[in-house]
Every structure is written in structure tokens, then in C-alpha cells.
Scaffold this motif. Sequence first.
Motif, PDB file in Angstrom:
ATOM      1  N   ALA A   1       0.836  -1.202   0.000  1.00 42.12           N
ATOM      2  CA  ALA A   1       0.000   0.000   0.000  1.00 42.12           C
ATOM      3  C   ALA A   1       0.874   1.257   0.000  1.00 42.12           C
ATOM      4  O   ALA A   1       1.960   1.261   0.564  1.00 42.12           O
ATOM      5  N   GLU A   2       0.390   2.305  -0.663  1.00 47.52           N
ATOM      6  CA  GLU A   2       1.088   3.575  -0.675  1.00 47.52           C
ATOM      7  C   GLU A   2       1.105   4.183   0.717  1.00 47.52           C
ATOM      8  O   GLU A   2       0.109   4.123   1.434  1.00 47.52           O
ATOM      9  N   ALA A   3       2.242   4.742   1.098  1.00 48.64           N
ATOM     10  CA  ALA A   3       2.300   5.432   2.391  1.00 48.64           C
ATOM     11  C   ALA A   3       1.424   6.679   2.313  1.00 48.64           C
ATOM     12  O   ALA A   3       1.238   7.251   1.247  1.00 48.64           O
ATOM     13  N   GLU A   4       0.857   7.068   3.453  1.00 51.16           N
ATOM     14  CA  GLU A   4       0.055   8.284   3.464  1.00 51.16           C
ATOM     15  C   GLU A   4       0.946   9.499   3.279  1.00 51.16           C
ATOM     16  O   GLU A   4       2.110   9.487   3.665  1.00 51.16           O
ATOM     17  N   THR A   5       0.359  10.545   2.702  1.00 59.28           N
ATOM     18  CA  THR A   5       1.109  11.776   2.467  1.00 59.28           C
ATOM     19  C   THR A   5       1.024  12.681   3.684  1.00 59.28           C
ATOM     20  O   THR A   5      -0.066  13.005   4.136  1.00 59.28           O
ATOM     21  N   GLU A   6       2.180  13.092   4.218  1.00 62.34           N
ATOM     22  CA  GLU A   6       2.189  13.996   5.368  1.00 62.34           C
ATOM     23  C   GLU A   6       2.214  15.450   4.915  1.00 62.34           C
ATOM     24  O   GLU A   6       1.557  16.303   5.504  1.00 62.34           O
ATOM     25  N   LEU A   7       2.982  15.721   3.873  1.00 63.96           N
ATOM     26  CA  LEU A   7       3.057  17.085   3.351  1.00 63.96           C
ATOM     27  C   LEU A   7       2.944  17.045   1.837  1.00 63.96           C
ATOM     28  O   LEU A   7       3.657  16.299   1.173  1.00 63.96           O
ATOM     29  N   GLU A   8       2.025  17.844   1.321  1.00 69.11           N
ATOM     30  CA  GLU A   8       1.881  17.902  -0.125  1.00 69.11           C
ATOM     31  C   GLU A   8       2.071  19.328  -0.618  1.00 69.11           C
ATOM     32  O   GLU A   8       1.481  20.271  -0.081  1.00 69.11           O
ATOM     33  N   LEU A   9       2.917  19.489  -1.622  1.00 71.85           N
ATOM     34  CA  LEU A   9       3.138  20.795  -2.242  1.00 71.85           C
ATOM     35  C   LEU A   9       2.531  20.747  -3.630  1.00 71.85           C
ATOM     36  O   LEU A   9       2.791  19.821  -4.402  1.00 71.85           O
ATOM     37  N   ARG A  10       1.688  21.744  -3.920  1.00 73.41           N
ATOM     38  CA  ARG A  10       1.011  21.778  -5.218  1.00 73.41           C
ATOM     39  C   ARG A  10       1.389  23.041  -5.977  1.00 73.41           C
ATOM     40  O   ARG A  10       0.962  24.130  -5.616  1.00 73.41           O
ATOM     41  N   ASP A  11       2.228  22.853  -6.964  1.00 72.26           N
ATOM     42  CA  ASP A  11       2.546  23.929  -7.905  1.00 72.26           C
ATOM     43  C   ASP A  11       3.034  25.196  -7.196  1.00 72.26           C
ATOM     44  O   ASP A  11       2.536  26.297  -7.432  1.00 72.26           O
ATOM     45  N   ILE A  12       4.032  25.025  -6.327  1.00 74.53           N
ATOM     46  CA  ILE A  12       4.580  26.158  -5.570  1.00 74.53           C
ATOM     47  C   ILE A  12       5.530  26.976  -6.447  1.00 74.53           C
ATOM     48  O   ILE A  12       6.434  26.427  -7.080  1.00 74.53           O
ATOM     49  N   SER A  13       5.312  28.290  -6.478  1.00 74.36           N
ATOM     50  CA  SER A  13       6.246  29.193  -7.153  1.00 74.36           C
ATOM     51  C   SER A  13       6.573  30.366  -6.248  1.00 74.36           C
ATOM     52  O   SER A  13       5.731  30.832  -5.481  1.00 74.36           O
ATOM     53  N   VAL A  14       7.840  30.814  -6.335  1.00 72.00           N
ATOM     54  CA  VAL A  14       8.296  31.996  -5.593  1.00 72.00           C
ATOM     55  C   VAL A  14       9.038  32.900  -6.572  1.00 72.00           C
ATOM     56  O   VAL A  14       9.961  32.451  -7.259  1.00 72.00           O
ATOM     57  N   HIS A  15       8.620  34.145  -6.636  1.00 72.99           N
ATOM     58  CA  HIS A  15       9.287  35.131  -7.494  1.00 72.99           C
ATOM     59  C   HIS A  15       9.972  36.165  -6.615  1.00 72.99           C
ATOM     60  O   HIS A  15       9.369  36.688  -5.687  1.00 72.99           O
ATOM     61  N   TYR A  16      11.254  36.429  -6.901  1.00 75.18           N
ATOM     62  CA  TYR A  16      11.946  37.550  -6.255  1.00 75.18           C
ATOM     63  C   TYR A  16      12.239  38.571  -7.340  1.00 75.18           C
ATOM     64  O   TYR A  16      13.167  38.400  -8.112  1.00 75.18           O
TER      65      TYR A  16
END
Length: 246
Positions: A1-16
Motif C-alpha cells: 500500500a502507498e504510504a500516506e502523504t504527510e506534506l503535499e506541495l502543489r505547484d509552488i512558485s516563488v518570485h523575487y
Amino acid sequence: AEAETELELRDISVHYGGVVAVDGVSLSVPRGSIFGLIGPNGAGKTTLIDAVSGFAPHTGGVVLAGTPIGDLAPHQRIRAGLGRTFQAIELYEDLSVLENVKVGLTASGHRSEVSGAVERSAGERMEAVFRLLGLDSVRERPAGELSQGQRQLVSIARALAGHPRVLLLDEPAGGLDTVESAWLGERLRRIRDSGVTIIVVDHDMGLMLNLCDRISVLNFGQVIASGTPAEIRVDPRVAEAYLGSH
Ligand code: ATP
């Protein structure tokens, strides 16, 4: 079985300004794993950790154990269950190790037990953290007297005192020699085995390949490869990214 997801990042972008430091990163970090982020200098590793912990303004979703936290301020994300350390360790040099670690308790608002049904007192939590990291013998020493390896452990202990679900570590092996780095790896495994999910950024490739359950490779702000250490070790895209950076 797939392990459960503790942290999910969805399409993160950072602009400086005009720079895209993080460019559409999506990742699933399995619960109870040590998840590594590697990549050449300037790839966006620290910025991604800053985004997850709320220090860098970002677009995209951050979901911690099913709860969206991407709109929260840094202190609220700590209370929601994130802990982190910084590349430059900031300790109160004249205060004891114990007092330095207590700061982490205050920052987290004495969050109660997340995984178990039993609520443990803050004092018991501190004791458990000291045992886990092997810091008992130095707890009364001023932080300014410690070795670099011990200082790293104190900064990790401070983050752990808040009882995070997910611990974000930025270059924990920075400034450590081989022996200290192996010792650190051993302690990080113990933390994972106690139920805390760890995301670690480091340039010590020996440590990372040895320690991590999974690794994602960043280059120019994007994930260019993800897999087990064995897969990452032989991935030609990874070698290319590192060669291209010199
Ligand atoms: P290193 O391994 O050297 O620590 P990194 O992978 O952590 O690098 P970042 O420090 O996240 O990379 O930097 C990613 C990009 O964002 C770089 O181009 C960097 O110059 C830029 N950057 C980072 N922080 C800022 C900031 N506060 N203002 C402007 N640009 C920034």
C-alpha cells in the motif's frame, strides 16, 4: 500500500523581482519518511523551505496532513505542526542548552500530542527530545561553548520541542566533519522513527544518499528528478545538473 502523504506541495512558485526562485514545484512527502532536497547552488532549495514555512511569499498549495496551511503566517504554520531550522544557526550564546530549547516550546504554543491520544506535558516532551538527540550531558552548558555538531543538534532540538509533524532542516551538516555528520544522520533516523517526517536540504551527498528514503532534485527552481537514493545516484539528469552549474 502507498504510504500516506504527510506534506503535499502543489505547484509552488516563488518570485523575487524578476527571478523565479521556485518554479511550479509539486511534491508528496510520505508520512514517517526522510525526504531529501538536493541540487546545485541557487537551485531554489532554501527558497522552497522558506515557502513551505511561510517565510517566502508564494503561490500554490501547502497541505499538511490534509489541512491547507499555505495562507497562514509562519507562526501559525508552526502551531499547525511545522518545525524548521535555518542555514545560519541562531542560538542565545550565553543561555544554557536547556533554555535555548525551551524557546521552541514557547514558539509552538505548547502544542499537544498530535499522533497519540495521550497529551504529554511540555516538560516530558523536553525530556524526550534531550534523550532522542543525546544532549543530556550538555543541557546546562552555555550554547556558546558547544561544537558545531552540538549546535546543530540544539537547533534541531528547539524545533522538535514544539512537537512538529514535519521538520524542515536547512543544511544541518553544514560545518560538520565526517564523524559529526554520521552522528547527525543517526540522530535524524531516530527522530524519523519517533514518528516525525523530515525534509532535509544538504550538500553532503554522502549523508543524503545514505540517509534519505526519497530524494527530489531541484535545478533552476524546478524538480528535475525524484526517486530513491539508488535511482538518483545513477540518474544522468542529476549529474548533468551538477556539471552544468560549474
Ligand atoms: P544554496 O545551495 O547555495 O543554498 P539554494 O538551492 O538554496 O542554494 P536559493 O538560496 O533558494 O537556492 O536561491 C534560489 C534563487 O533565488 C537564486 O537565484 C537566488 O539568488 C534567489 N534568491 C534567494 N533569496 C532571495 C531574496 N531574498 N531576494 C532575491 N533573490 C533571492
